[in-house]
Design a protein around this motif. Structure first.
Motif, PDB file in Angstrom:
ATOM      1  N   HIS A  69       0.831  -1.205   0.000  1.00 18.06           N
ATOM      2  CA  HIS A  69       0.000   0.000   0.000  1.00 18.06           C
ATOM      3  C   HIS A  69       0.869   1.261   0.000  1.00 18.06           C
ATOM      4  CE1 HIS A  69      -4.065  -1.639   0.385  1.00 18.06           C
ATOM      5  NE2 HIS A  69      -3.535  -2.591   1.121  1.00 18.06           N
ATOM      6  N   GLU A  70       1.956   1.214   0.756  1.00 17.53           N
ATOM      7  CA  GLU A  70       2.836   2.376   0.796  1.00 17.53           C
ATOM      8  C   GLU A  70       3.446   2.640  -0.577  1.00 17.53           C
ATOM      9  OE1 GLU A  70       5.644   1.468   3.806  1.00 17.53           O
ATOM     10  OE2 GLU A  70       4.197   1.587   5.463  1.00 17.53           O
ATOM     11  N   ALA A  71       3.863   1.575  -1.251  1.00 17.39           N
ATOM     12  CA  ALA A  71       4.435   1.740  -2.592  1.00 17.39           C
ATOM     13  C   ALA A  71       3.381   2.248  -3.569  1.00 17.39           C
ATOM     14  CB  ALA A  71       5.005   0.415  -3.079  1.00 17.39           C
ATOM     15  N   ALA A  72       2.147   1.744  -3.433  1.00 16.69           N
ATOM     16  CA  ALA A  72       1.075   2.186  -4.329  1.00 16.69           C
ATOM     17  C   ALA A  72       0.745   3.662  -4.104  1.00 16.69           C
ATOM     18  CB  ALA A  72      -0.163   1.319  -4.112  1.00 16.69           C
TER      19      ALA A  72
ATOM     20  N   ILE B 260       2.830   5.958  -3.015  1.00 16.05           N
ATOM     21  CA  ILE B 260       3.932   6.733  -3.595  1.00 16.05           C
ATOM     22  C   ILE B 260       3.773   6.847  -5.111  1.00 16.05           C
ATOM     23  CG2 ILE B 260       6.420   6.723  -4.009  1.00 16.05           C
ATOM     24  CD1 ILE B 260       6.734   5.428  -1.244  1.00 16.05           C
ATOM     25  N   ASP B 261       3.263   5.772  -5.731  1.00 19.20           N
ATOM     26  CA  ASP B 261       3.068   5.779  -7.182  1.00 19.20           C
ATOM     27  C   ASP B 261       1.823   6.542  -7.598  1.00 19.20           C
ATOM     28  OD1 ASP B 261       5.343   4.336  -7.576  1.00 19.20           O
ATOM     29  OD2 ASP B 261       4.344   2.389  -7.624  1.00 19.20           O
ATOM     30  N   GLY B 262       1.075   7.069  -6.626  1.00 20.54           N
ATOM     31  CA  GLY B 262      -0.097   7.883  -6.952  1.00 20.54           C
ATOM     32  C   GLY B 262      -1.386   7.115  -7.083  1.00 20.54           C
ATOM     33  N   ALA B 263      -1.440   5.875  -6.586  1.00 21.76           N
ATOM     34  CA  ALA B 263      -2.661   5.075  -6.680  1.00 21.76           C
ATOM     35  C   ALA B 263      -3.718   5.604  -5.713  1.00 21.76           C
ATOM     36  CB  ALA B 263      -2.357   3.617  -6.372  1.00 21.76           C
TER      37      ALA B 263
ATOM     38  N   GLN C  28      -8.097   2.174  -6.352  1.00 24.13           N
ATOM     39  CA  GLN C  28      -7.121   1.387  -7.113  1.00 24.13           C
ATOM     40  C   GLN C  28      -6.362   0.427  -6.212  1.00 24.13           C
ATOM     41  OE1 GLN C  28      -5.036   4.717  -8.889  1.00 24.13           O
ATOM     42  NE2 GLN C  28      -5.945   4.311 -10.913  1.00 24.13           N
ATOM     43  N   ARG C  29      -6.053   0.878  -4.994  1.00 23.93           N
ATOM     44  CA  ARG C  29      -5.361  -0.017  -4.063  1.00 23.93           C
ATOM     45  C   ARG C  29      -6.259  -1.180  -3.644  1.00 23.93           C
ATOM     46  NH1 ARG C  29      -4.510   2.586   0.554  1.00 23.93           N
ATOM     47  NH2 ARG C  29      -5.260   4.665  -0.037  1.00 23.93           N
TER      48      ARG C  29
ATOM     49  N   HIS D 272      -6.442  -3.542  -6.847  1.00 23.52           N
ATOM     50  CA  HIS D 272      -5.241  -4.234  -7.313  1.00 23.52           C
ATOM     51  C   HIS D 272      -4.446  -4.910  -6.195  1.00 23.52           C
ATOM     52  CE1 HIS D 272      -5.702  -2.724 -11.385  1.00 23.52           C
ATOM     53  NE2 HIS D 272      -5.903  -1.518 -10.909  1.00 23.52           N
TER      54      HIS D 272
END
Length: 317
Positions: A209-212, A214-217, A221-222, A225
């Motif tokens: 979730h943290e990476a998503a 950062i990627d702007g999700a 969307q989280r 996906h």
């Protein structure tokens, strides 16, 4: 050469038995721990299966299992050729599929929603409110439904009429019985069904979730996906189990809500087995009907599991 092969097989069997008993002696506490469950299923689930033979006999209690006449598949043929066979099958399938279509996705949606709510008073309150109906017994639940939907003094009936609408006859109309049965069951079990999905969601790595983020999700969307793919194995297993009990509509609530006016829509295989077996004392015939029901459920379970096994790795076996 043949004797040598036989002796080799015997030695392998002795070695296997020796290793098995050695493991049992080493882990005897674990075997004692599972013994109550083992004997419970042995006595109450597998033991009574001995009586299945009366489905193929004209069972008379005074003559017993061995003295009763063997009639083969006569009871099955009688049931298949009866005028009520298709009505019972349709009512059972329609209620089960209706319940599956409505009741299966709702716990998933609730679990995803609860997982997104931050810990706090509101989350605990909502979870408690949705879990609570699960602990209401079937008899009490049926009494509540009858009280709330009573044409004379039902709370829901008065509320509908107070809004200026004509209240349907929920308890006596065959067209409303299935909807009433399904939605009351969803209300009772949806909250409790979220527990297993919340347990699966607790295993999601927060780093995903943290990476998503950062990627702007976005949050949606989280969920789509990350969370939903995590739930797919659990959803698949529960769907297989539900399909295995497709014809096993719980007869307790149906029997309690059933009356002569909604019988055309509420009579299912399980209530028919109850009437023919316990009320009319047609022991062999009711056993044959129940055995047919169990065989169909078993076939559905194996078929759906095989389909899932060929398309994914989330099958039961």
């Amino acid at each position: 050469m043949h004797l040598r092969t036989i002796n080799s097989h015997k030695n392998v069997k002795r070695k296997f038995k020796g290793q098995t008993w050695k493991k049992i002696r080493q882990n005897w506490e674990l075997y004692i721990f599972i013994a109550p469950a083992f004997f419970y299923f042995l006595i109450f689930s597998y033991g009574p299966m001995y009586g299945i033979q009366i489905a193929f006999k004209n069972y008379i209690p005074s003559k017993g299992y061995f003295g009763s006449e063997w009639v083969g598949f006569d009871h099955f043929i009688r049931f298949f050729n009866s005028y009520y066979f298709w009505d019972l099958l349709w009512n059972t399938l329609s209620i089960s599929l209706y319940e599956l279509a409505i009741g299966f996705p709702i716990p998933i949606i609730l679990a995803l929603a609860f997982n997104e709510v931050k810990d706090g008073f509101f989350k605990r309150l909502v979870q408690t409110v949705t879990y609570a109906p699960h602990f209401i017994s079937v008899v009490v639940m049926a009494g509540m439904i009858i009280t709330f939907l009573s044409p004379s003094n039902g709370m829901i009936i008065h509320a509908i009429e107070g809004l200026g609408f004509s209240a349907p006859q929920f308890l006596t109309s065959p067209g409303w019985f299935k909807t009433m049965y399904v939605f009351s069951g969803v209300w009772q079990s949806a909250g409790w069904g979220t527990i297993i999905y919340l347990a699966a969601l607790s295993g999601v790595d927060p780093g995903l979730h943290e990476a998503a983020i950062i990627d702007g999700a976005s949050r949606f969307q989280r969920v789509r996906h990350i969370n939903i793919p995590t739930l797919i194995p659990t959803m698949t297993i529960l769907l297989i189990l539900n399909m295995g009990g497709l014809l096993s509509v719980g007869f307790e609530k149906i029997l309690l809500l059933q009356n002569s006016l909604n019988m055309s829509s509420s009579d299912v295989i399980s209530t028919f087995v109850y009437r023919s077996g316990l009320v009319d004392a047609q022991y062999s015939f009711s056993t044959a009907v129940g055995l047919f029901n169990s065989i169909v459920n078993c076939i559905l379970l194996i078929t759906v599991n095989q389909i899932v096994r060929r398309t994914s790795e989330n099958s039961l076996w």
